[in-house]
Every structure is written in C-alpha cells, then in structure tokens.
Design a protein around this motif. Structure first.
Motif, PDB file in Angstrom:
ATOM      1  N   ASP A 175       1.015  -1.700   0.114  1.00 10.85           N
ATOM      2  CA  ASP A 175      -0.358   0.012   0.151  1.00 10.85           C
ATOM      3  C   ASP A 175       0.687   0.780  -0.236  1.00 10.85           C
ATOM      4  OD1 ASP A 175       0.657  -0.791   2.568  1.00 10.85           O
ATOM      5  OD2 ASP A 175      -1.082  -1.162   3.411  1.00 10.85           O
ATOM      6  N   LYS A 176       2.085   1.417   0.253  1.00 10.25           N
ATOM      7  CA  LYS A 176       3.178   2.541   0.404  1.00 10.25           C
ATOM      8  C   LYS A 176       3.764   2.241  -1.366  1.00 10.25           C
ATOM      9  CE  LYS A 176       4.794   0.757   4.334  1.00 10.25           C
ATOM     10  NZ  LYS A 176       5.965   0.375   4.008  1.00 10.25           N
ATOM     11  N   ARG A 177       4.032   3.364  -1.914  1.00 15.19           N
ATOM     12  CA  ARG A 177       4.468   3.798  -2.900  1.00 15.19           C
ATOM     13  C   ARG A 177       5.602   3.213  -2.940  1.00 15.19           C
ATOM     14  NH1 ARG A 177       2.455   6.266  -7.238  1.00 15.19           N
ATOM     15  NH2 ARG A 177       4.344   7.131  -7.682  1.00 15.19           N
ATOM     16  N   VAL A 178       6.247   2.527  -3.408  1.00 21.55           N
ATOM     17  CA  VAL A 178       7.623   1.096  -3.107  1.00 21.55           C
ATOM     18  C   VAL A 178       8.392   1.330  -4.343  1.00 21.55           C
ATOM     19  CG1 VAL A 178       7.279   1.204  -0.446  1.00 21.55           C
ATOM     20  CG2 VAL A 178       6.857  -0.689  -2.804  1.00 21.55           C
ATOM     21  N   HIS A 179       7.959   2.023  -5.527  1.00 16.12           N
ATOM     22  CA  HIS A 179       8.457   1.172  -6.432  1.00 16.12           C
ATOM     23  C   HIS A 179       8.627   2.677  -7.184  1.00 16.12           C
ATOM     24  CE1 HIS A 179       4.238   1.382  -6.845  1.00 16.12           C
ATOM     25  NE2 HIS A 179       4.940   1.556  -8.601  1.00 16.12           N
ATOM     26  N   GLY A 180       8.981   1.944  -8.750  1.00 15.16           N
ATOM     27  CA  GLY A 180       8.935   2.648 -10.148  1.00 15.16           C
ATOM     28  C   GLY A 180       9.926   3.051 -11.334  1.00 15.16           C
ATOM     29  N   VAL A 181       9.612   3.425 -12.453  1.00 14.06           N
ATOM     30  CA  VAL A 181      10.450   3.875 -13.163  1.00 14.06           C
ATOM     31  C   VAL A 181      11.297   4.991 -13.341  1.00 14.06           C
ATOM     32  CG1 VAL A 181       9.812   4.152 -15.676  1.00 14.06           C
ATOM     33  CG2 VAL A 181       9.129   2.932 -14.617  1.00 14.06           C
ATOM     34  N   LEU A 182      12.188   4.878 -12.915  1.00 14.30           N
ATOM     35  CA  LEU A 182      13.036   6.439 -13.431  1.00 14.30           C
ATOM     36  C   LEU A 182      13.589   6.481 -14.780  1.00 14.30           C
ATOM     37  CD1 LEU A 182      16.059   5.500 -10.208  1.00 14.30           C
ATOM     38  CD2 LEU A 182      13.991   6.734 -10.177  1.00 14.30           C
ATOM     39  N   GLY A 183      14.202   8.151 -14.845  1.00 15.16           N
ATOM     40  CA  GLY A 183      14.289   8.533 -15.923  1.00 15.16           C
ATOM     41  C   GLY A 183      13.258   8.519 -16.650  1.00 15.16           C
ATOM     42  N   ARG A 184      13.236   8.772 -17.841  1.00 16.24           N
ATOM     43  CA  ARG A 184      12.564   9.430 -18.916  1.00 16.24           C
ATOM     44  C   ARG A 184      12.950   8.410 -20.514  1.00 16.24           C
ATOM     45  NH1 ARG A 184      12.467  15.165 -17.600  1.00 16.24           N
ATOM     46  NH2 ARG A 184      13.977  15.105 -19.647  1.00 16.24           N
ATOM     47  N   GLY A 185      11.764   8.281 -21.077  1.00 13.46           N
ATOM     48  CA  GLY A 185      12.074   8.279 -22.626  1.00 13.46           C
ATOM     49  C   GLY A 185      13.081   6.660 -22.674  1.00 13.46           C
ATOM     50  N   ASP A 186      13.883   6.309 -23.648  1.00 15.93           N
ATOM     51  CA  ASP A 186      14.239   5.606 -23.626  1.00 15.93           C
ATOM     52  C   ASP A 186      15.927   5.206 -22.681  1.00 15.93           C
ATOM     53  OD1 ASP A 186      16.180   7.055 -25.127  1.00 15.93           O
ATOM     54  OD2 ASP A 186      16.215   5.967 -26.032  1.00 15.93           O
ATOM     55  N   HIS A 187      15.428   6.421 -21.590  1.00 15.83           N
ATOM     56  CA  HIS A 187      17.108   5.857 -21.490  1.00 15.83           C
ATOM     57  C   HIS A 187      16.225   6.034 -19.738  1.00 15.83           C
ATOM     58  CE1 HIS A 187      16.194   9.506 -23.243  1.00 15.83           C
ATOM     59  NE2 HIS A 187      15.474  10.499 -22.356  1.00 15.83           N
ATOM     60  N   SER A 188      14.795   5.115 -19.565  1.00 14.68           N
ATOM     61  CA  SER A 188      14.193   5.264 -18.296  1.00 14.68           C
ATOM     62  C   SER A 188      14.460   3.494 -17.591  1.00 14.68           C
ATOM     63  CB  SER A 188      13.171   5.248 -18.441  1.00 14.68           C
ATOM     64  OG  SER A 188      12.187   4.549 -19.582  1.00 14.68           O
ATOM     65  N   GLU A 189      14.119   3.933 -16.567  1.00 17.77           N
ATOM     66  CA  GLU A 189      14.699   1.602 -15.812  1.00 17.77           C
ATOM     67  C   GLU A 189      13.407   1.898 -14.829  1.00 17.77           C
ATOM     68  OE1 GLU A 189      18.766   1.845 -13.886  1.00 17.77           O
ATOM     69  OE2 GLU A 189      19.596   3.221 -15.044  1.00 17.77           O
ATOM     70  N   ILE A 190      13.245   0.618 -14.651  1.00 13.56           N
ATOM     71  CA  ILE A 190      12.950  -0.151 -14.141  1.00 13.56           C
ATOM     72  C   ILE A 190      13.643   0.475 -12.231  1.00 13.56           C
ATOM     73  CG2 ILE A 190      11.745  -2.410 -12.856  1.00 13.56           C
ATOM     74  CD1 ILE A 190      10.002  -0.963 -14.491  1.00 13.56           C
ATOM     75  N   SER A 191      13.266   0.862 -11.010  1.00 13.88           N
ATOM     76  CA  SER A 191      13.755   1.361  -9.835  1.00 13.88           C
ATOM     77  C   SER A 191      14.228   0.030  -9.483  1.00 13.88           C
ATOM     78  CB  SER A 191      13.016   2.635  -9.035  1.00 13.88           C
ATOM     79  OG  SER A 191      13.006   2.492  -7.978  1.00 13.88           O
ATOM     80  N   THR A 192      15.337   0.295  -8.330  1.00 13.94           N
ATOM     81  CA  THR A 192      15.244  -0.552  -8.170  1.00 13.94           C
ATOM     82  C   THR A 192      14.748  -0.487  -6.444  1.00 13.94           C
ATOM     83  OG1 THR A 192      17.585   0.561  -7.472  1.00 13.94           O
ATOM     84  CG2 THR A 192      18.049  -1.244  -9.088  1.00 13.94           C
ATOM     85  N   GLN A 193      14.191   1.166  -5.883  1.00 20.10           N
ATOM     86  CA  GLN A 193      13.540   1.281  -4.904  1.00 20.10           C
ATOM     87  C   GLN A 193      12.465  -0.017  -5.205  1.00 20.10           C
ATOM     88  OE1 GLN A 193      11.675   4.908  -5.096  1.00 20.10           O
ATOM     89  NE2 GLN A 193      12.861   5.668  -6.358  1.00 20.10           N
ATOM     90  N   ILE A 194      12.306  -0.665  -6.496  1.00 16.65           N
ATOM     91  CA  ILE A 194      11.256  -1.965  -6.284  1.00 16.65           C
ATOM     92  C   ILE A 194      11.998  -3.142  -5.005  1.00 16.65           C
ATOM     93  CG2 ILE A 194      12.500  -3.072  -7.802  1.00 16.65           C
ATOM     94  CD1 ILE A 194       9.982  -3.304  -9.609  1.00 16.65           C
ATOM     95  N   ALA A 195      13.493  -3.231  -5.054  1.00 15.41           N
ATOM     96  CA  ALA A 195      14.178  -3.786  -4.265  1.00 15.41           C
ATOM     97  C   ALA A 195      12.790  -4.203  -2.772  1.00 15.41           C
ATOM     98  CB  ALA A 195      14.734  -3.837  -4.187  1.00 15.41           C
ATOM     99  N   LYS A 196      12.693  -2.546  -2.431  1.00 15.87           N
ATOM    100  CA  LYS A 196      11.577  -2.782  -1.264  1.00 15.87           C
ATOM    101  C   LYS A 196      10.969  -3.022  -1.529  1.00 15.87           C
ATOM    102  CE  LYS A 196      13.475   1.609   0.007  1.00 15.87           C
ATOM    103  NZ  LYS A 196      14.026   2.710  -0.053  1.00 15.87           N
ATOM    104  N   ALA A 197       9.770  -3.529  -1.948  1.00 12.51           N
ATOM    105  CA  ALA A 197       8.354  -4.564  -2.401  1.00 12.51           C
ATOM    106  C   ALA A 197       8.690  -6.086  -1.748  1.00 12.51           C
ATOM    107  CB  ALA A 197       7.770  -4.673  -3.559  1.00 12.51           C
ATOM    108  N   VAL A 198      10.513  -6.469  -2.501  1.00 13.04           N
ATOM    109  CA  VAL A 198      10.469  -7.451  -2.010  1.00 13.04           C
ATOM    110  C   VAL A 198       9.904  -7.872  -0.824  1.00 13.04           C
ATOM    111  CG1 VAL A 198      12.316  -9.396  -1.902  1.00 13.04           C
ATOM    112  CG2 VAL A 198      11.908  -7.633  -4.336  1.00 13.04           C
ATOM    113  N   ASP A 199       9.734  -7.326   0.235  1.00 14.69           N
ATOM    114  CA  ASP A 199       9.844  -8.346   0.911  1.00 14.69           C
ATOM    115  C   ASP A 199       8.050  -8.448   1.634  1.00 14.69           C
ATOM    116  OD1 ASP A 199      12.218  -7.492   3.022  1.00 14.69           O
ATOM    117  OD2 ASP A 199      10.997  -5.423   3.292  1.00 14.69           O
TER     118      ASP A 199
END
Ligand SMILES: Cc1cc2nc3c(=O)[nH]c(=O)nc-3n(C[C@H](O)[C@H](O)[C@H](O)COP(=O)(O)O)c2cc1C
Ligand code: SF4
Ligand code: SF4
Ligand code: FES
Lengths: 317, 433
Positions: A175-199
């Motif tokens: 229920d928290k916003r713990v993930h996401g996409v960083l950057g824009r366009g073809d230089h964007s990447e899946i954020s490693t903040q997503i790691a926090k959802a791994v718990d």
C-alpha cells in the motif's frame, strides 16, 4: 443491461457495457485476439502503453457510424453497440504492428540463445509472428548491468520493454509507493526501489507477469532451458495463497515453481513466495497431472506434443 | 499600431507590483465580475469572445469550460499551464515575469466561472525566478483582498498556489501536468476520460495556457464581442508570438491575428527583416512541433494567396503545403541555416523529453536522432532518408499523447520540403554548411 453487439474481423459477439475491444476479442478467441505486451487483466490500470494491440475501428457505433481517425489501443477502448473492428483483416493494423514490434526490439538484445526466458517469451512470439526477418538498425543498444532485486529476483534492464506490469504488481501488493520507473524515454529504467517491495510475500509474481526475460527467478536462472523441463499442475495446503501452482520438473527434481497461466499468459492467481521459492521438493506437493501448454512458441513444441495425449498424463505422484 | 491587450503596459516600470498594476486599472475585471456577473455569465463572455487556447491546440476556451462537470459533489479545479518548454516558445515567461498580476486576475475570473475554490499555476522548474515573482504577486493579492476568503465581500473564496515542476517538457501535456501536480511521475494519462470529467485528484478540472488566462481580464472589462471584433475568421483577438532565429529583432510581439506573415517578418514593428540582408530560407511557425515550411510556402499558400498569421491561414494546404499556428514560437532561418542540423537539434530534444510510456515514441525518437546524427556527420546513406520517413509515419498517430506526433511532424516535413539537402549531406559525406 442490454448487451452490446460488436463485430471483430467479421465475427459478431455480444458483450456487456464497459467491455474493452480486447476482452470482446478474447470472448471470440483465436486469431481475432490482438497481442498484448502490457495489458494484464488482473492488474488495475495496465495497458495502453506497448501499442501492439492497436486495431482499426471501421465504424464507431450504430449511432455514430464514422470510423475512428486513428488506430486505437484495443485494451483500453470500450466497445460501443454496433461497433465494427478490424484486427487481422486490416493491412494498416498489420503494418503498424510490424512497426511496433520493430520498436520494441530496437533496444532489446537479440540474444535469445543466452536468455532464460527463451521459449516462454512473449516478445519472441510477437517477433516470430509480426517482426521483420532482418534488423534495420545499426545503432548500439542501451546496456545495463544486471542487478539483484532482493535475494530471489534478478533484474536485467537490457531486456525490459517498460510495460509497467511489475510496477503495477508492486503497486497492487503494497500500500506504499515503493517502486517505480526512473528517468524518461528510452533512458528510463525500472527503479531498484522496487527492491523494497521484495519484503512482500507476493513479490515473486513480478517474475510471472514480466513478458520478457527482464525479471527472472534467481533460484532457477540458467538451471535448464525451459523446454527441457516438464510442467505439472500441483497444489499444497497454503495459508498465504491458494497454493495452486505449476512445477517445472526434470526427472524427479523440481527446478522451478510458478503460478498457473491462462492462454494469454496471464496468471490465474498470484502465488506466495513461500510456495514459489521454498517448496522445491516433490514431497511438498500434490501433483495433479501434466499441464497442457496452449501456446504456439518453442515451449509447446517438440517433446510436449506427447503430453497432450491422455495416456501420457501423469496422475498423482 | 496593432491592438495591445496583453502587452499594453508591459514596459511600465514596476508593473509586477500590485500597486502599479492596480493604478493602471488592474483587478477591475474581478470587481466587475464578482459584482455584476454570475459564473455562467463569465463563461458566456468568454464563449462570445471566440478566445482559443494559446497553448498550441487552439481549442475554444469557452467550449472547454462548458464541458466541465458541474453536477458532481466533488470540488472543481482550475489549473494554469505554465510549463512552457517548447523550443522557440518564450511568450508565457514574458507575462509571468513582467505582469504576474494579469495572470492572477485571469486565474480569479476563471476560477469564479468554473466554481473552483482552489487553483494552481503549474510552472516549469527552470523558471524558478519567475516562480518567485508570481509567489510575491500572489502574496500581494491576498493582502489586498483579491485572494482568500470572501473576495470583495462577494462570498466567493479562492486559494491560489504556484507549484513548480521538476523541469520536464512532457509535464506541459495537460494530463501529465495533473499527474505531476498530484506528486506522481509525469506520465500522460490515457484519454478518455478527459480532465473536464476526471482531472486533478479525480475531480473535474480545466487546464488553460498562461496566455489564454491572461486575456480574460480584458474580455471581462470590454466584453466578449469587442474581443471577437479583433482578428480574422475563427482566429479572434491578439496572439503573442515569440520570434527568434536569423531576424534583426528577436522578441515577444503581440499581433492581431490575421497579420500577413510577410509583414510580420519584414516590418520594423516586428521582426525587422532577415539579419545582414540575407535571404529567408525557412520558418517553423508555431514552436518546434509544427511542420517546417520553406520561404515560398510560408509567405504564400500553394494556391498563391497571401499567408496570414492565423489558425486557418497557416494550416491552409494541410501538412502537404501548410503548417500550424501552434504555440506561437516563430523560428526563422536564413540561407546559412542547415535544415538537417536544425532538425537534429529538435530530434535530440524529443528523444530527451519522451516520457517513455509508449513504445513508438520511446524507441522511435531515439532512433530518429541517431539516424539524423549519422546523416549530419557525413555517415548517412540514401536509405536512411527513407527510413526516417518510415519511422516518423509509424510514430504519428500511434501514441498515447501528441508528443509522438510532435516528434514525427518536423522530420516528415523537413524531408518533404528539403529532401535535396539531406541527399547532399549523403553525397558529400559531410554537412555542406
Ligand atoms: C508534449 C506536450 C507539451 C505541451 N506543453 C504545453 C505547455 O508548455 N504549455 C501549454 O499551455 N500547453 C502545452 N501543451 C498543450 C496542453 O496539453 C493543453 O492543450 C493546453 O495547456 C490547454 O490550454 P489552452 O486550451 O489554453 O491552450 C502541451 C501538449 C503536449 C502534447
Ligand atoms: S521488468 Fe518486465 S514486467 Fe517490469 S516493466 Fe520491464 S518488461 Fe515489464
Ligand atoms: S507519446 Fe511519448 S511522451 Fe507521450 S505518452 Fe507516449 S512515450 Fe510518453
Ligand atoms: S496491450 Fe494494449 S497497448 Fe499494450
């Protein structure tokens, strides 16, 4: 509520108001169904991004018979009564789908032979069906180093097509916003903040929703090509999830546990990390029988043919 | 001298302060509207004026206001789009920096008409110094009773905030703007639903451009009909044009819509002609997104008629031989300009600014930039030219928001009108300029 009539590739179907063209097509089934690389019926807000499902609306509705000016994303466009849709019957749609496939491959490494997803990759299927035979790019592709998302999941951004499905899984299970996409366009990447959802106990489902080899199961990586394993439906009494899974076996060994996917490659139910990562003994499971894979890709070729035959089905354990 | 509505007092020292603006008759439109008009009457004046959105698309403002869902219990919002970042466009900044109270007065009028109790000015992150000016002006407006509770005893209350973005062109697309304003990643939303129904925080919302909003005080003071008398055809009123490039007098000009393009370029009142007496080569008339036109087609239509600065006249001939008024960013190129190099600059921009949600734009913009780079640096092939056209065709119309089109149109039009120049780059294996 009266049903709405819609015609897709000359086949008529009746659906409830609020149904998308994609889901109306799925109701008909077969080749009328547009390919979906981002839409995922179980993930709220998914779709609209990859554009592989673009179709032509030749007639808007019985009230407004005009065609729609542009191709529309079938996964996010609602059916109107009397609508006429062209998918495979429209050369314009097929031509643009070829182009979209090319766009998706532009920054995607063409090294399926060393990718763990090969054989069960939706992008492989899409290119096989809609892609060009040769590449028109001579530019470098973007590259990243693979990173760990927690102990159990590997992210290889090189292969990501930014469909946002994993992001939406993370959104849905926490229920928290713990993930996401960083950057824009073809230089964007899946954020490693997503790691926090791994718990979270359900994080492993991000692997299953990923259409390509960007998110893979670290407990299975490079153990075997998927077409050398045999899938079996199995279940166990699990308190966290329904416990209904597929075991991917080589001999008596359980190499991998995944959720059960329908013919569109979508999970029927999310499974918990305990079932997926911690129960890798046959003794943990009640095996129901061989799983019939209704796909046209490598995974269902060759030695799976036999599995369709009832006499070859394995009952119990 | 053309009618001055937006820039009339722009050179008065201290205009940005409440006292000077007020002395020149500022805030009289708010007094008039709150005392004499119902919200719907304000909307009616705007509809009657024929004012069209100045952010680029030219959608009639009154009609847009009419779409807002007034039946819901939810709050309604009025939002000013101050993300101005289209290359060649620098007109909104001019207003925000020099005449912020005109914008605030417009915000009060729009909010009153739409029934918004909270409104926002969303400003591009790089314009931090303008943010400071606007915030100071908002403070003054509160202190003088034009913002806050029960404005002028009318019972109407309004809170106005100025919110900076983090500096992204895509946040100028109105639904990306709303996402960003909500504190999220600025990805455009998939439409429908449109903001008038589901906008900021899921509530009915109208987004208008700075220049659109800044015209409201004059329209209320003088009446919609007076505004509609200015201009030509369906292009009513005045428009700010930010002129730049190879001209003698770059700057922001207010023109009456309907001014001949030739007069705008060559008259001393405006651009003052081409620098060093050079020859005009091409014009990008409405900000980097619109099709480029060669000198002959910008001065006259393909049918040989005079081309005017208006929505209709500039788009005469469709994309084959016409262009668009767009945001009013007027970029002039003389004979020394390299079309390929200029296009490469634009392509870099779109590649850098694509949000990356949809595959044609995310991948296609980068691909086009790389190919253009190759051609400009002398490594291109003839096939590359056709490839560019092919890529632009498959981006156009296939994306979630118009940024994809905006990236495709300049490429398609440059090759349509200046193909020989691309071929020359390939033949010489270098840039001929
Ligand atoms: C990529 C993109 C960038 C845009 N940038 C701006 C901008 O900076 N300012 C603006 O007013 N409108 C911008 N627009 C247009 C807005 O989406 C919207 O149409 C406009 O703010 C509406 O205001 P108007 O009706 O007063 O013109 C942009 C659109 C797109 C697709
Ligand atoms: S990692 Fe996989 S699921 Fe996530 S956005 Fe990329 S391709 Fe989609
Ligand atoms: S067209 Fe480009 S900027 Fe617009 S939503 Fe798609 S990727 Fe983002
Ligand atoms: S499946 Fe519809 S846009 Fe991706």
């Amino acid at each position: 509520m009266p049903l709405l009539k819609v015609t897709i590739d000359n086949i008529e179907v009746e659906v409830e108001a609020g149904t998308t063209i994609m889901n109306a097509a799925r109701k008909i089934g077969g080749s009328v169904v547009p390919p979906a690389m981002c839409y995922y019926s179980k993930l709220e807000g998914s779709g609209g991004k990859c554009r592989t499902c673009l179709v032509k609306v030749a007639k808007g509705s019985s009230k407004d018979t005009r065609p729609m000016p542009k191709l529309v994303a079938s996964c996010r466009t609602l059916v109107q009564d009397g609508m006429v849709v062209e998918n495979r019957t429209s050369p314009e749609v097929m031509e643009n789908r070829r182009a979209i496939t090319e766009f998706l491959l532009l920054n995607h490494p063409l090294d399926c032979p060393v990718c763990d997803q090969a054989g069960e990759c939706h992008l492989q299927d899409l290119s096989y069906e809609h892609g060009l035979e040769e590449t028109r790019t001579e530019e470098d592709r973007r590259t990243f180093e693979p990173v760990d998302i927690g102990e159990l999941i590997k992210l290889h951004m090189n292969r990501c097509i930014l469909c946002y499905r994993c992001v939406m899984v993370a959104d849905q299970i926490t229920d928290k916003r713990v993930h996401g996409v960083l950057g824009r366009g073809d230089h964007s990447e899946i954020s490693t903040q997503i790691a926090k959802a791994v718990d979270n106990d359900f994080s492993g489902n991000m692997i299953d929703v990923c259409p390509v080899g960007a998110l893979t199961d670290k407990t299975f990586r490079f153990k075997s090509r998927v077409w050398f394993t045999k899938p079996f439906d199995a279940h166990r009494g699990c308190t966290k999830c329904g416990g209904k899974t597929v075991l991917w076996m080589k001999g008596d060994e359980v190499l991998r546990v995944t959720g059960r996917k329908d013919k569109y490659g979508e999970l029927e139910e999310f499974i918990c990390n305990s079932c997926r990562f911690e129960h890798k003994e046959t003794a943990d499971w009640v095996i129901e029988g061989a799983r019939n894979i209704e796909r046209h890709s490598v995974i269902s070729q060759n030695h799976y043919e036999k599995l369709d035959l009832p006499e070859n089905a394995v009952e119990g354990k | 001298m053309a009618k001055q509505i937006l820039l009339k007092n722009i050179e008065v020292p201290g205009l940005a302060s409440f006292g000077v603006y007020r002395q020149l008759g500022g805030y009289s439109a708010v007094e008039k509207a709150l005392a004499n008009y119902t919200p719907d009457q304000v909307t009616n004046e705007v509809t009657r004026s024929g004012l069209r959105g100045r952010g680029g698309a030219g959608f009639p403002a009154g009609m847009k206001w009419g779409f807002i869902d007034k039946k819901t219990e939810n709050p309604r919002y009025f939002v000013c789009n101050f993300d101005e970042s289209e290359p060649g466009t620098f007109k909104d900044r001019h207003i925000g920096q020099l005449n912020p109270h005109q914008l605030i007065e417009g915000m009060i009028l729009g909010s009153y008409a739409l029934g918004a109790k909270t409104s926002y000015i969303y400003i591009r992150g790089e314009l931090f110094y303008v943010l400071r000016i606007i915030e100071k002006a908002i403070d003054e407006a509160y202190k003088n009773g034009f913002l806050g509770n029960n404005i002028l005893g009318s019972g109407f209350s309004l809170d106005l905030y100025c919110q900076p973005g983090a500096g992204a062109y895509i946040c100028g697309e109105e639904t990306a703007l709303l996402e960003s304003l909500e504190g999220k990643r600025g990805n455009p939303r998939i439409k429908p639903p449109f903001p008038a129904v589901v906008g900021l925080y899921g509530c009915p919302t109208v987004v208008n451009n700075v220049e659109t909003i800044a015209a409201l005080p004059w329209i209320i003071n003088n009446g919609g009909e007076a505004y509609a008398e200015i201009g030509i055809g369906n292009s009513k009123g005045t428009k700010l044009i930010s002129a730049c490039g190879h001209i003698n007098k770059p700057g922001v000009y207010e023109i009456e819509l309907g001014l001949p393009v030739e007069e705008f370029i060559y008259s001393d009142q405006y651009c003052g002609g081409i620098r060093n007496g050079n020859k005009l080569k091409a014009v990008v008339a409405g900000g980097s997104s619109v099709p480029i036109l060669p000198a002959n087609l910008i001065l006259k239509t393909a049918a040989g008629e005079t081309r005017f600065m208006s929505y209709e006249s500039l788009s005469e001939g469709g994309f084959q031989t016409g262009t668009m008024l767009g945001s009013g960013g007027f970029i002039v190129m003389d004979e020394t300009a390299c079309i390929v190099k200029n296009l490469l600059t634009f392509a870099k921009f779109y590649h850098h600014e694509s949000c990356g949600q949809c595959s044609p734009c995310r991948e296609g913009t980068g691909w086009m930039e790389k190919i253009l780079h190759r051609i400009e640096s002398g490594h291109g092939t003839m096939k590359d030219i056709d490839l560019l056209v092919d890529i632009s065709k498959h981006i156009e119309g296939n994306t979630i928001c118009p940024l994809g089109d905006a990236a495709a149109w300049p490429v398609a039009s440059a090759i349509r009108h200046f193909r020989e120049e691309f071929e020359e780059h390939v033949k010489l294996q270098k840039c001929p300029f």
